[in-house]
Write a protein that holds these residues in place. Sequence first.
Motif, PDB file in Angstrom:
ATOM      1  N   SER A 130     -10.550  -5.719  -8.296  1.00 25.58           N
ATOM      2  CA  SER A 130      -9.534  -4.859  -7.838  1.00 25.58           C
ATOM      3  C   SER A 130      -8.230  -5.078  -8.583  1.00 25.58           C
ATOM      4  CB  SER A 130      -9.471  -4.854  -6.301  1.00 25.58           C
ATOM      5  OG  SER A 130      -9.123  -6.113  -6.071  1.00 25.58           O
ATOM      6  N   ALA A 131      -8.147  -5.726  -9.567  1.00 30.70           N
ATOM      7  CA  ALA A 131      -6.854  -6.163 -10.223  1.00 30.70           C
ATOM      8  C   ALA A 131      -6.118  -5.234 -10.769  1.00 30.70           C
ATOM      9  CB  ALA A 131      -7.346  -7.145 -11.504  1.00 30.70           C
ATOM     10  N   GLY A 132      -6.590  -3.876 -10.989  1.00 27.85           N
ATOM     11  CA  GLY A 132      -5.810  -2.787 -11.414  1.00 27.85           C
ATOM     12  C   GLY A 132      -4.804  -1.962 -10.676  1.00 27.85           C
ATOM     13  N   VAL A 133      -5.014  -2.112  -9.398  1.00 30.23           N
ATOM     14  CA  VAL A 133      -4.460  -1.191  -8.239  1.00 30.23           C
ATOM     15  C   VAL A 133      -2.947  -1.634  -8.083  1.00 30.23           C
ATOM     16  CG1 VAL A 133      -4.172  -0.537  -5.910  1.00 30.23           C
ATOM     17  CG2 VAL A 133      -6.322  -0.877  -6.975  1.00 30.23           C
ATOM     18  N   ILE A 134      -2.472  -2.890  -7.893  1.00 27.95           N
ATOM     19  CA  ILE A 134      -1.254  -3.364  -7.633  1.00 27.95           C
ATOM     20  C   ILE A 134      -0.410  -3.264  -8.927  1.00 27.95           C
ATOM     21  CG2 ILE A 134       0.249  -5.460  -7.145  1.00 27.95           C
ATOM     22  CD1 ILE A 134      -1.905  -6.141  -4.967  1.00 27.95           C
TER      23      ILE A 134
END
Length: 473
Positions: free
Chosen positions: A304-308
């Motif tokens: 989920s590294a792309g959300v923030i």
Amino acid sequence: MECISVFDMLKIGVGPSSSHTLGPWRAAEQFLAEIRERKLIDNINRIKVDLYGSLSLTGHGHATDLAVMLGLSGADPEYIPVESIDVIISAIKNKKEIFLGNEIIIPFDAETDIVFNKNFLPFHANGLTFTIYTDTEEYNSTFYSIGGGFVVKEDREHAKENKEIKCAFPFPIDKAEELLVYCQKENKKISEIVFENEKSMRSEDVIHSELLRIWDTMLECMYIGCHTEGTLPGGLHVRRRAYDMHKNLIGVLPYDNPHSWLQIIRQTEVKFRQILKWVSCFALAVNEVNASLGRVVTAPTNGSAGVIPAVLMYYMVIENHEANEDQIKQFLMVAGEIGSIFKKGATISAAMGGCQAEIGVSSAMAAGALCELMGGTPEQVLMAAEIAMEHHLGLTCDPIGGLVQIPCIERNTMGAIKAINAAELALETDPKNAKVPLDKVVDTMWQTAKDMNNKYKETSEGGLAIAVNLADC
């Protein structure tokens, strides 16, 4: 109550998975420390690694075997040049030996010395056991990768249950309600409460420099992803999309590094219909880098590294062209605190809770952080996080081929868009009218995780993972 720092929730490492790559890598490092402390390393003539449960079922697709070898070699995931990964792995496989901890060369055959056991250990879905053999003894140690790169031993978790581990933060927080009480009592924003806690562990200069190092890693990751074309590794033949999308959006404007690239984007007139494309482009870029064993920031996980970073870029290039380092640090501190509340009250491991524990948590983190930057009160910030998670409840983890590609990469774009929407909704809502507090949705997420069938928890035994034939890809 255990202290969880922003820097625990936002860690720099190598993709594709925090639970299945970074965690086992760190476990190997911890095992090396154990055998050094026991003065065993000089006498080892063989080492074996057993992977269990989810680590075994999706281990090849998540590069768990590679991570274990890199960790045993003494490489650091935070600083290793990513281009050297293939060199180290190829040398181990071709020579059938490993330079253990950069201290001793021993025979090692990845095909037989890393064992994929499909059975689950009782304590956690992501277990791995290291065993060493000397001429006179055998020694083994078991670790658990519990999500977000966190690694524990079972005895440490029991110590936490017995309250032997105490938090020294001036504002110890387990639940969102406690955080809100501190904000009201101290008349501070959430980011200010978090900053006070961080100052109890490290100097202001270190906090400043480390937060910006995290941001620089995120920015570089987006930059690399937007400027790399081709196909992702792993056999699914997934074409990178961030390159083409970015090229169509930015045109031929000149720049030569991530920071000048950011300034160019901020100066570009973005039409309304392009906003979602830019956000999606940023999220895709990060997770395409992640899928190719690039360097990313767990936020709170690699998957989920792309959300923030995508939501923070949205704020900087769409909402506030004057945003500076202060807003970046503020965003990251709020995001980290919200993530820690989910980790303490539920899980951030897809192997325990499905994708709601990864994309859902990252979306909640980003929503709350964005809400504070846009002027939201602490009550509205927590409402934004609640809204984002509420609409990810029940999301399964079913990666095709055990790879962090389909549907994982696209899910980051969805999580980012939902985060922005959640922040906007919270800003337009009087907290007095809120019906579901964040703590309730954390509890609900954990109950949902426990009720979820195991085949939807990062095992590639259900959902899209079995609906789509690999040959069709």
